[in-house]
Design a protein around this motif. Sequence first.
Motif, PDB file in Angstrom:
ATOM      1  N   SER A  79       0.808  -1.230   0.000  1.00 54.57           N
ATOM      2  CA  SER A  79       0.000   0.000   0.000  1.00 54.57           C
ATOM      3  C   SER A  79       0.839   1.277   0.000  1.00 54.57           C
ATOM      4  CB  SER A  79      -0.957   0.009   1.187  1.00 54.57           C
ATOM      5  OG  SER A  79      -0.232   0.005   2.397  1.00 54.57           O
ATOM      6  N   GLY A  80       2.084   1.194   0.435  1.00 53.94           N
ATOM      7  CA  GLY A  80       2.946   2.369   0.479  1.00 53.94           C
ATOM      8  C   GLY A  80       3.788   2.580  -0.764  1.00 53.94           C
ATOM      9  N   SER A  81       3.469   1.885  -1.853  1.00 49.86           N
ATOM     10  CA  SER A  81       4.263   2.012  -3.073  1.00 49.86           C
ATOM     11  C   SER A  81       3.999   3.351  -3.750  1.00 49.86           C
ATOM     12  CB  SER A  81       3.952   0.876  -4.050  1.00 49.86           C
ATOM     13  OG  SER A  81       4.590   1.109  -5.282  1.00 49.86           O
ATOM     14  N   ARG A  82       4.986   4.251  -3.652  1.00 45.53           N
ATOM     15  CA  ARG A  82       4.860   5.552  -4.308  1.00 45.53           C
ATOM     16  C   ARG A  82       4.795   5.376  -5.821  1.00 45.53           C
ATOM     17  NH1 ARG A  82       9.275   6.347  -0.789  1.00 45.53           N
ATOM     18  NH2 ARG A  82      10.554   6.406  -2.652  1.00 45.53           N
ATOM     19  N   ARG A  85       1.299   4.270  -6.899  1.00 43.49           N
ATOM     20  CA  ARG A  85       0.341   5.376  -6.725  1.00 43.49           C
ATOM     21  C   ARG A  85       0.540   6.439  -7.810  1.00 43.49           C
ATOM     22  NH1 ARG A  85      -3.204   4.776  -3.207  1.00 43.49           N
ATOM     23  NH2 ARG A  85      -2.777   3.630  -1.314  1.00 43.49           N
ATOM     24  N   VAL A 108       0.523  10.271  -2.997  1.00 43.64           N
ATOM     25  CA  VAL A 108       1.970  10.133  -3.210  1.00 43.64           C
ATOM     26  C   VAL A 108       2.711  11.188  -2.399  1.00 43.64           C
ATOM     27  CG1 VAL A 108       3.861  10.308  -4.885  1.00 43.64           C
ATOM     28  CG2 VAL A 108       1.757   9.127  -5.522  1.00 43.64           C
ATOM     29  N   ARG A 110       1.770  12.731   0.261  1.00 43.06           N
ATOM     30  CA  ARG A 110       1.726  12.459   1.701  1.00 43.06           C
ATOM     31  C   ARG A 110       2.818  11.465   2.082  1.00 43.06           C
ATOM     32  NH1 ARG A 110      -3.747  12.881   0.851  1.00 43.06           N
ATOM     33  NH2 ARG A 110      -4.073  10.630   0.659  1.00 43.06           N
ATOM     34  N   LEU A 111       3.068  10.489   1.186  1.00 47.03           N
ATOM     35  CA  LEU A 111       4.123   9.502   1.430  1.00 47.03           C
ATOM     36  C   LEU A 111       5.511  10.111   1.251  1.00 47.03           C
ATOM     37  CD1 LEU A 111       2.537   6.502  -0.492  1.00 47.03           C
ATOM     38  CD2 LEU A 111       2.829   6.660   1.998  1.00 47.03           C
ATOM     39  N   ASP A 112       5.631  10.992   0.246  1.00 46.40           N
ATOM     40  CA  ASP A 112       6.926  11.597  -0.079  1.00 46.40           C
ATOM     41  C   ASP A 112       6.694  13.022  -0.597  1.00 46.40           C
ATOM     42  OD1 ASP A 112       9.410  12.377  -0.996  1.00 46.40           O
ATOM     43  OD2 ASP A 112       9.607  10.766  -2.464  1.00 46.40           O
ATOM     44  N   HIS A 115       8.445  14.242  -3.910  1.00 43.86           N
ATOM     45  CA  HIS A 115       8.271  13.500  -5.170  1.00 43.86           C
ATOM     46  C   HIS A 115       7.949  14.501  -6.285  1.00 43.86           C
ATOM     47  CE1 HIS A 115       6.808  10.571  -8.066  1.00 43.86           C
ATOM     48  NE2 HIS A 115       7.170   9.588  -7.253  1.00 43.86           N
TER      49      HIS A 115
END
Length: 134
Positions: A79-82, A85, A108, A110-112, A115
Amino acid sequence: MKEKEIERELQKRPDESTRRYLLDIRDYHLSLMGESLRVAEKEAPNDVRVMLLRAAWHFWRGEYEKALETNRRILKVESGSRKARYNAALCLKRLGRLEEAKAECEAVLRLDPTHRAAQRLLIRVERLLARRKP
């Protein structure tokens, strides 16, 4: 020639023989990629890296719905795959599903937050959404 270079050259509206040549190169690369993917999928069918390649293969063939489905399967596993996503956001943009594309870009980021590709895509999607609203 890399796929992105081919796409850029095709957007320049080349003459017909150059266009045919570029399309032949693209098709040749896609067929090689497809053959390699079939081998990789036999060896590691649930490997996220192989699934990302399959999604990219569908995307470059213009099969955005299939690419999106593949990216969604990746997200069920990781689920955390940037990458998945971001790729899903690209597919959604191509499919004209701009609100969903925006949501994926935001996920994306929010995760990084750094990016850059997602930042640029979000700006493009927001501009397209702004044009839609009266």
